[in-house]
Motif scaffolding. Structure first.
Motif, PDB file in Angstrom:
ATOM      1  N   ALA A  30       0.817  -1.213   0.000  1.00 18.11           N
ATOM      2  CA  ALA A  30       0.000   0.000   0.000  1.00 18.11           C
ATOM      3  C   ALA A  30       0.851   1.264   0.000  1.00 18.11           C
ATOM      4  O   ALA A  30       0.431   2.302  -0.519  1.00 18.11           O
ATOM      5  CB  ALA A  30      -0.934   0.004   1.206  1.00 18.11           C
ATOM      6  N   LEU A  31       2.056   1.202   0.558  1.00 22.13           N
ATOM      7  CA  LEU A  31       2.952   2.356   0.585  1.00 22.13           C
ATOM      8  C   LEU A  31       3.446   2.734  -0.806  1.00 22.13           C
ATOM      9  O   LEU A  31       3.865   3.862  -1.030  1.00 22.13           O
ATOM     10  CB  LEU A  31       4.165   2.074   1.478  1.00 22.13           C
ATOM     11  CG  LEU A  31       3.890   1.982   2.980  1.00 22.13           C
ATOM     12  CD1 LEU A  31       5.092   1.394   3.701  1.00 22.13           C
ATOM     13  CD2 LEU A  31       3.532   3.350   3.543  1.00 22.13           C
ATOM     14  N   ARG A  36       8.638   5.239   2.131  1.00 20.14           N
ATOM     15  CA  ARG A  36       7.580   5.873   2.925  1.00 20.14           C
ATOM     16  C   ARG A  36       7.377   5.181   4.269  1.00 20.14           C
ATOM     17  O   ARG A  36       6.746   5.749   5.158  1.00 20.14           O
ATOM     18  CB  ARG A  36       6.277   5.901   2.127  1.00 20.14           C
ATOM     19  CG  ARG A  36       6.370   6.820   0.940  1.00 20.14           C
ATOM     20  CD  ARG A  36       5.131   6.769   0.073  1.00 20.14           C
ATOM     21  NE  ARG A  36       5.387   7.523  -1.138  1.00 20.14           N
ATOM     22  CZ  ARG A  36       4.550   8.362  -1.687  1.00 20.14           C
ATOM     23  NH1 ARG A  36       3.375   8.548  -1.157  1.00 20.14           N
ATOM     24  NH2 ARG A  36       4.880   9.013  -2.782  1.00 20.14           N
ATOM     25  N   ALA A  37       7.911   3.991   4.429  1.00 16.94           N
ATOM     26  CA  ALA A  37       7.786   3.280   5.701  1.00 16.94           C
ATOM     27  C   ALA A  37       8.472   4.040   6.838  1.00 16.94           C
ATOM     28  O   ALA A  37       8.129   3.856   8.008  1.00 16.94           O
ATOM     29  CB  ALA A  37       8.367   1.868   5.589  1.00 16.94           C
ATOM     30  N   ALA A  38       9.408   4.902   6.518  1.00 13.44           N
ATOM     31  CA  ALA A  38      10.099   5.691   7.545  1.00 13.44           C
ATOM     32  C   ALA A  38       9.241   6.849   8.052  1.00 13.44           C
ATOM     33  O   ALA A  38       9.533   7.424   9.101  1.00 13.44           O
ATOM     34  CB  ALA A  38      11.420   6.225   6.991  1.00 13.44           C
ATOM     35  N   LEU A  44       0.841   5.798   9.753  1.00 13.34           N
ATOM     36  CA  LEU A  44      -0.482   6.002  10.330  1.00 13.34           C
ATOM     37  C   LEU A  44      -1.554   5.685   9.290  1.00 13.34           C
ATOM     38  O   LEU A  44      -2.515   4.959   9.564  1.00 13.34           O
ATOM     39  CB  LEU A  44      -0.634   7.438  10.841  1.00 13.34           C
ATOM     40  CG  LEU A  44      -1.969   7.800  11.474  1.00 13.34           C
ATOM     41  CD1 LEU A  44      -2.288   6.896  12.659  1.00 13.34           C
ATOM     42  CD2 LEU A  44      -1.957   9.257  11.910  1.00 13.34           C
ATOM     43  N   LEU A  45      -1.371   6.187   8.068  1.00 13.14           N
ATOM     44  CA  LEU A  45      -2.341   5.899   7.014  1.00 13.14           C
ATOM     45  C   LEU A  45      -2.363   4.416   6.642  1.00 13.14           C
ATOM     46  O   LEU A  45      -3.374   3.921   6.140  1.00 13.14           O
ATOM     47  CB  LEU A  45      -2.040   6.747   5.780  1.00 13.14           C
ATOM     48  CG  LEU A  45      -2.144   8.262   5.946  1.00 13.14           C
ATOM     49  CD1 LEU A  45      -1.890   8.956   4.605  1.00 13.14           C
ATOM     50  CD2 LEU A  45      -3.484   8.684   6.522  1.00 13.14           C
ATOM     51  N   ALA A  46      -1.279   3.714   6.921  1.00  6.92           N
ATOM     52  CA  ALA A  46      -1.213   2.280   6.605  1.00  6.92           C
ATOM     53  C   ALA A  46      -2.187   1.452   7.432  1.00  6.92           C
ATOM     54  O   ALA A  46      -2.429   0.288   7.104  1.00  6.92           O
ATOM     55  CB  ALA A  46       0.217   1.766   6.803  1.00  6.92           C
ATOM     56  N   ARG A  55      -4.744   6.340  -2.359  1.00  8.88           N
ATOM     57  CA  ARG A  55      -4.253   7.689  -2.146  1.00  8.88           C
ATOM     58  C   ARG A  55      -2.873   7.874  -2.767  1.00  8.88           C
ATOM     59  O   ARG A  55      -2.598   8.856  -3.447  1.00  8.88           O
ATOM     60  CB  ARG A  55      -4.204   7.973  -0.633  1.00  8.88           C
ATOM     61  CG  ARG A  55      -3.589   9.294  -0.265  1.00  8.88           C
ATOM     62  CD  ARG A  55      -2.269   9.077   0.521  1.00  8.88           C
ATOM     63  NE  ARG A  55      -1.619  10.322   0.755  1.00  8.88           N
ATOM     64  CZ  ARG A  55      -0.560  10.747   0.074  1.00  8.88           C
ATOM     65  NH1 ARG A  55      -0.029  10.030  -0.881  1.00  8.88           N
ATOM     66  NH2 ARG A  55      -0.012  11.899   0.337  1.00  8.88           N
ATOM     67  N   THR A  56      -1.999   6.921  -2.545  1.00  9.53           N
ATOM     68  CA  THR A  56      -0.618   7.044  -3.008  1.00  9.53           C
ATOM     69  C   THR A  56      -0.529   6.902  -4.523  1.00  9.53           C
ATOM     70  O   THR A  56       0.218   7.638  -5.173  1.00  9.53           O
ATOM     71  CB  THR A  56       0.277   6.019  -2.285  1.00  9.53           C
ATOM     72  OG1 THR A  56       0.147   6.238  -0.873  1.00  9.53           O
ATOM     73  CG2 THR A  56       1.726   6.174  -2.687  1.00  9.53           C
TER      74      THR A  56
END
Length: 187
Positions: A30-31, A36-38, A44-46, A55-56
């Motif tokens: 999903a990221l 973006r995992a950092a 939070l959106l995950a 969204r991404t």
């Protein structure tokens, strides 16, 4: 906390994001971009991976699609103007850096940050993109035929106009989400 700036800022969520260790394969997919995992914002959106993924992908298509349309600098300018109008210091800093980088006009971008969306712009096209983004951000009903006419007079075709509208609309939504979930902090 610093005001509007092109410096790198951090962001502190008011809700607890997932930790990087808690991210599953579905979260990581999903990221879209594993870097973006950092980010605590993306972690939070995950918590809702389907929404994060949509969204991404939308964000990436609006800002990284180079198949015609508005140049990247002006897409970033629209996001910067939207974020400045909404008071989203974090998003304004990110997109101001991109607008400065791609346009090679950091002083013009900084003037927008310092003086607001009404700051003088010596370029009609930039003024038009800022005015369009601001009208859409304030309330979509403020965007009208005069904005389309100005965009066309500035040389934008249908695809470029669509890009300006998408960049402003996406960041109008993204600013409100970010502003309601946390706050910018000095790094």
């Amino acid at each position: 906390m610093t005001g509007f700036t092109q410096e790198h800022l951090g962001w502190r969520p008011w809700l607890t994001p997932l930790t990087e260790e808690e991210l599953t394969d579905a979260h990581r997919e999903a990221l879209v971009d594993q870097a973006r995992a950092a980010s605590p914002y993306f972690r939070l959106l995950a918590r809702d991976p389907d929404v994060l993924h949509a969204r991404t992908k939308t964000d990436v298509d609006i800002f990284y699609n180079a198949d015609g349309g508005l140049p990247r600098a002006e897409r970033e300018l629209a996001a910067t103007a939207t974020s400045r109008h909404n008071g989203c210091v974090f998003c304004a800093s990110v997109h101001a850096r991109f607008a400065s980088h791609y346009s090679k006009r950091p002083k013009d971008v900084q003037r927008l940050l310092d003086e607001g969306v009404g700051a003088p712009q010596d370029d009609f096209r930039w003024r038009t993109v800022v005015d369009t983004a601001t009208a859409l951000t304030a309330t979509p009903a403020q965007f009208g035929a005069e904005h389309l006419a100005a965009l066309r007079a500035a040389g934008l075709d249908d695809l470029a106009i669509s890009d300006a509208i998408h960049a402003a609309a996406f960041f109008n939504w993204a600013n409100r989400l970010m502003l309601s979930l946390g706050e910018p902090v000095d790094e």
